[in-house]
Design a protein around this motif. Structure first.
Motif, PDB file in Angstrom:
ATOM      1  N   UNK A   2       0.836  -1.200   0.000  1.00 42.96           N
ATOM      2  CA  UNK A   2       0.000   0.000   0.000  1.00 42.96           C
ATOM      3  C   UNK A   2       0.875   1.257   0.000  1.00 42.96           C
ATOM      4  N   UNK A  47       0.826   4.860   6.971  1.00 42.51           N
ATOM      5  CA  UNK A  47       0.056   3.613   6.995  1.00 42.51           C
ATOM      6  C   UNK A  47      -0.480   3.304   8.378  1.00 42.51           C
ATOM      7  N   UNK A  48       0.371   3.460   9.371  1.00 40.99           N
ATOM      8  CA  UNK A  48      -0.073   3.187  10.737  1.00 40.99           C
ATOM      9  C   UNK A  48      -1.095   4.217  11.197  1.00 40.99           C
ATOM     10  N   UNK A  50      -3.188   5.719   9.318  1.00 38.49           N
ATOM     11  CA  UNK A  50      -4.456   5.381   8.679  1.00 38.49           C
ATOM     12  C   UNK A  50      -5.146   4.225   9.403  1.00 38.49           C
ATOM     13  N   UNK A  51      -4.348   3.204   9.791  1.00 35.56           N
ATOM     14  CA  UNK A  51      -4.913   2.065  10.515  1.00 35.56           C
ATOM     15  C   UNK A  51      -5.620   2.510  11.782  1.00 35.56           C
ATOM     16  N   UNK A  52      -4.988   3.405  12.511  1.00 32.80           N
ATOM     17  CA  UNK A  52      -5.575   3.881  13.756  1.00 32.80           C
ATOM     18  C   UNK A  52      -6.817   4.720  13.485  1.00 32.80           C
ATOM     19  N   UNK A  54      -8.882   4.633  10.956  1.00 34.29           N
ATOM     20  CA  UNK A  54     -10.054   3.890  10.476  1.00 34.29           C
ATOM     21  C   UNK A  54     -10.682   3.075  11.608  1.00 34.29           C
ATOM     22  N   UNK A  55      -9.840   2.463  12.441  1.00 37.95           N
ATOM     23  CA  UNK A  55     -10.391   1.695  13.559  1.00 37.95           C
ATOM     24  C   UNK A  55     -11.122   2.627  14.521  1.00 37.95           C
ATOM     25  N   UNK A  56     -10.521   3.769  14.805  1.00 42.76           N
ATOM     26  CA  UNK A  56     -11.161   4.750  15.679  1.00 42.76           C
ATOM     27  C   UNK A  56     -12.513   5.164  15.128  1.00 42.76           C
ATOM     28  N   UNK A  57     -12.532   5.426  13.832  1.00 39.64           N
ATOM     29  CA  UNK A  57     -13.755   5.907  13.206  1.00 39.64           C
ATOM     30  C   UNK A  57     -14.862   4.863  13.319  1.00 39.64           C
ATOM     31  N   UNK A  58     -14.535   3.644  12.930  1.00 41.49           N
ATOM     32  CA  UNK A  58     -15.548   2.586  12.923  1.00 41.49           C
ATOM     33  C   UNK A  58     -16.082   2.338  14.334  1.00 41.49           C
ATOM     34  N   UNK A  59     -15.176   2.208  15.280  1.00 39.79           N
ATOM     35  CA  UNK A  59     -15.623   1.897  16.639  1.00 39.79           C
ATOM     36  C   UNK A  59     -16.392   3.058  17.260  1.00 39.79           C
ATOM     37  N   UNK A  74      -5.873   6.038  21.637  1.00 47.30           N
ATOM     38  CA  UNK A  74      -5.133   5.348  20.580  1.00 47.30           C
ATOM     39  C   UNK A  74      -4.289   6.327  19.775  1.00 47.30           C
ATOM     40  N   UNK A  77      -1.413   7.536  21.849  1.00 40.49           N
ATOM     41  CA  UNK A  77      -0.373   6.514  21.972  1.00 40.49           C
ATOM     42  C   UNK A  77       0.458   6.482  20.712  1.00 40.49           C
ATOM     43  N   UNK A  78      -0.224   6.578  19.589  1.00 38.15           N
ATOM     44  CA  UNK A  78       0.496   6.588  18.312  1.00 38.15           C
ATOM     45  C   UNK A  78       1.472   7.762  18.270  1.00 38.15           C
TER      46      UNK A  78
END
Lengths: 343, 374
Positions: A2, A47-48, A50-52, A54-59, A74, A77-78
């Motif tokens: 990616x 990339x990291x 984005x991972x955080x 998207x997970x934050x958004x969904x949850x 989160x 922490x990042x």
């Protein structure tokens, strides 16, 4: 696989720290005196991030917003854990559970206030009165929380400020700002920052802020005028000036004396980052936001240095307990007044 | 058994200690090279990986505050993980960030869209519906009164006609548990709306379409039903909840304050759910029957509006009409179920109401003015 990590933001950095890395890998407990300043770097990748994100958004959506404190944790922490001072990362110890309490209290209070604003005539007065107390509370609480939840090499930041003292400063200087139609704002800002910094320690080393309100005022005035004249082309240089003012006036008091933090951020660098970020966002229709986030972050952290004089091998934890009120933390966010030092 | 290199911080000072780590089945073991060497034995269950995201570095936290830290890098970190895959860590992120990113993105997008739809169409309306019942009527009335000045300013209210409309309302015999106030706006919108707590606005544009006082009675019955059934209030609560949700989603929590303060909601363009509209139609029908008013007026009004939206009179007006119609059950559908319901009553004779007819004729006089379309 990616794109974001292919364009590793680290590549944009100068290569100085890579050499430094190899030199300092075998730092031993000799207490050696360093010749070079201590470097701060942000290693986070798009990339990291984005991972955080998207997970934050969904949850957060799934939970109707209740996940927000964890999402914020989160993200912090990042940011913290990807920020490196020499070879060691900062660690953020805050938890979602801690923030959740403040989050609920904030929203309950906000909801109650809003109900009053809607249904009564005096609600709006109460709302502004509450705001006068809530804002300093939020600034104070947030700073205290963030500091007491941050460590480096296992040594925690500590904060020994007193809210009543802070509130007093807030009232006096806030009032002065009010009666001078905001002109005094620069001095008030410096005063509040000074209080927070002077009560913050990393190990036994106390911070301080020695900026002058007059200098900040002049900076703002000049910046404002030049931005108007140049149709905002001057903005990057203004950002640079503000950042440098904040950093270069931050003092760290250590056993060998006192030293100011060093910023070597240039207007040209800010200009380059802003232009490239802008182009990236336009070309990708906004999809490059994780990359631009990381680039902006790096722009600040990577131009921050701690003078070599400060011996970072000799920090002592002292006799402290982890503490810190956490109600203020959420409040800051609710009113969008984050008072960030920038690492 | 394997030996790894790491750096140990004791939590008392920032001094780095290089250590050789011996890995056992359930513990690790290392000596920190103090002047007075200390032997450390840590059990796996009590260690926590606090490195969070960086994959090439392992940061292990151990013990109570101020805790000790062990850092392993590169190959050492990788081998440590291999040896102790069960090391405690922040679960979701390590899974997400170490998984296939494309899978993660698609799964999350899918989940995201599903959740948003679920929240907007199921959860938020349901919660609003349930929560609204708990709010006292007086609060709703006060809310309507507070919002009114914001609307009044842009509506070109016609005082005289408003009085006539109120007279009409009373003449027909409508009654409400809310303090109903009716207003006529000179604007040419083909629309009418009800605010929470009893204020009803009828635009001249829709009056122009009407041919009989029964049509107006049908419309007022419909709007009154919105008031009585608290539809506006429910919709406001629902859209406010959606705003809150969106703000939280985008982390723009600061914006929430603004949204609530400005009230941020346009009652005029408020989209009532179809179930609200259908309920209002049915309630209106019941009112009309109770008041002995010919309910066919409501049907005729819908027919007139349908014809209006089908004929290209003025394109802007069509847009207005469609806007109004879009939030309602398909007009043909409404005409059908209303006609059906009216037939069931087996009643065809309704008394004439002279006074209502006169007031209606007065209301129809005069011309609407071009609507300002923001």
């Amino acid at each position: 696989m990616y794109l974001p990590t292919l364009i590793n933001p680290i590549l944009f950095n100068n290569t100085k720290f890579i050499h430094m890395n190899s030199n300092t890998t075998f730092r031993e407990e000799t207490g050696s005196t360093r010749l070079s300043n201590h470097q701060i770097r942000f290693d986070g990748t798009a990339g990291r991030y984005f991972g955080i994100w998207i997970v934050n958004l969904v949850l957060t959506i799934l939970s109707l917003g209740l996940y927000y404190p964890w999402a914020k944790t989160n993200l912090r922490k990042f940011i913290w854990n990807e920020t490196r001072l020499n070879d060691d990362k900062f660690v953020y110890h805050g938890t979602g559970q801690e923030l959740f309490k403040g989050f609920i209290i904030t929203y309950a209070a906000l909801f109650a206030l809003m109900t009053l604003v809607y249904f009564t005539n005096w609600g709006i007065i109460l709302f502004y009165l509450a705001l006068i107390v809530i804002v300093p509370f939020a600034m104070f609480g947030s700073w205290k929380y963030k500091m007491t939840r941050t460590s480096w090499r296992g040594i925690f930041f500590t904060f020994d400020g007193d809210f009543q003292e802070f509130l007093k400063i807030w009232f006096v200087h806030g009032l002065l700002t009010l009666v001078t139609f905001g002109i005094y704002g620069a001095w008030a800002w410096v005063k509040l920052r000074q209080y927070l910094f002077a009560h913050t320690k990393i190990g036994q080393n106390r911070l301080d802020f020695v900026g002058e309100g007059g200098e900040l005022f002049g900076l703002n005035l000049l910046g404002g005028i030049l931005m108007m004249i140049t149709l905002y082309i001057y903005t990057p240089w203004f950002i640079k000036d503000r950042f440098n003012f904040a950093v270069n006036n931050t003092v760290i008091k250590h056993p060998n004396g006192e030293d100011r933090l060093i910023s070597n951020l240039t207007g040209g660098k800010v200009f380059e980052v802003m232009i490239v970020n802008f182009l990236l966002l336009v070309v990708t229709a906004g999809l490059a936001f994780p990359l631009t986030f990381v680039r902006s972050r790096q722009m600040f952290t990577d131009h921050l240095e701690i003078p070599a004089n400060v011996n970072l091998d000799l920090l002592e934890q002292g006799d402290i307990k982890q503490e810190g009120g956490n109600v203020g933390d959420e409040m800051v966010d609710a009113f969008d007044l984050d008072f960030d030092m920038g690492f | 058994m394997a030996n790894l290199q790491g750096i140990y911080y004791d939590g008392k000072t920032s001094k780095a200690h290089s250590v050789d780590i011996i890995l056992n089945a359930n513990t690790i073991q290392f000596d920190a090279k103090y002047a007075d060497p200390q032997k450390h034995i840590w059990s796996i269950g009590e260690m926590e990986d606090i490195g969070f995201t960086a994959s090439d570095t392992l940061q292990i936290k151990y013990g109570d505050f101020p805790h000790q830290t062990l850092i392993l890098k590169g190959e050492n970190a990788r081998r440590f993980h291999q040896f102790y895959p069960e090391l405690k860590k922040d679960p979701i992120f390590h899974r997400v960030l170490k998984g296939n990113l494309f899978k993660v993105v698609f799964a999350s997008l899918f989940l995201l869209i599903g959740t948003v739809l679920f929240n907007i169409y199921v959860l938020v309306p349901y919660v609003s519906e349930k929560a609204v019942v708990l709010v006292p009527k007086q609060a709703e009335i006060t809310m309507g009164e507070r919002m009114w000045p914001l609307y009044e300013a842009n509506l070109n209210i016609n005082e005289q006609k408003s009085q006539q409309l109120n007279a009409f309302f009373e003449e027909v015999g409508f009654e409400s548990q809310y303090p109903v106030e009716l207003y006529v706006s000179d604007l040419e919108h083909v629309n009418a709306f009800a605010m929470p707590g009893g204020k009803i606005v009828v635009f001249q544009g829709i009056l122009d379409l009407m041919d009989s006082w029964e049509e107006l009675a049908g419309l007022l019955g419909h709007e009154l039903a919105h008031v009585e059934k608290r539809h506006s209030f429910k919709s406001i609560c629902a859209s406010l909840s959606s705003y809150l949700l969106v703000s939280v989603m985008t982390s723009d929590v600061g914006g929430i304050t603004a949204v609530i303060l400005e009230s941020g909601i346009n009652v005029q363009n408020l989209v009532h759910s179809r179930s609200h509209e259908k309920e209002a139609d049915e309630v209106s029908l019941a009112y009309l029957q109770e008041l002995n008013v010919d309910p066919n007026g409501l049907v005729e009004l819908f027919e007139a509006m349908q014809a209006y939206s089908e004929n290209d009179i003025v394109s802007a007006d069509v847009a207005q009409a469609l806007e109004f119609l879009s939030s309602h059950p398909a007009t043909a559908n409404r005409i059908a179920y209303l006609t059906n319901a009216i037939e069931k009553t087996n009643k065809t004779n309704y008394p004439e109401n002279e006074d209502a007819a006169i007031l209606f004729e007065q209301l129809k006089q005069g011309k609407s003015i071009d609507a300002f379309i923001p």
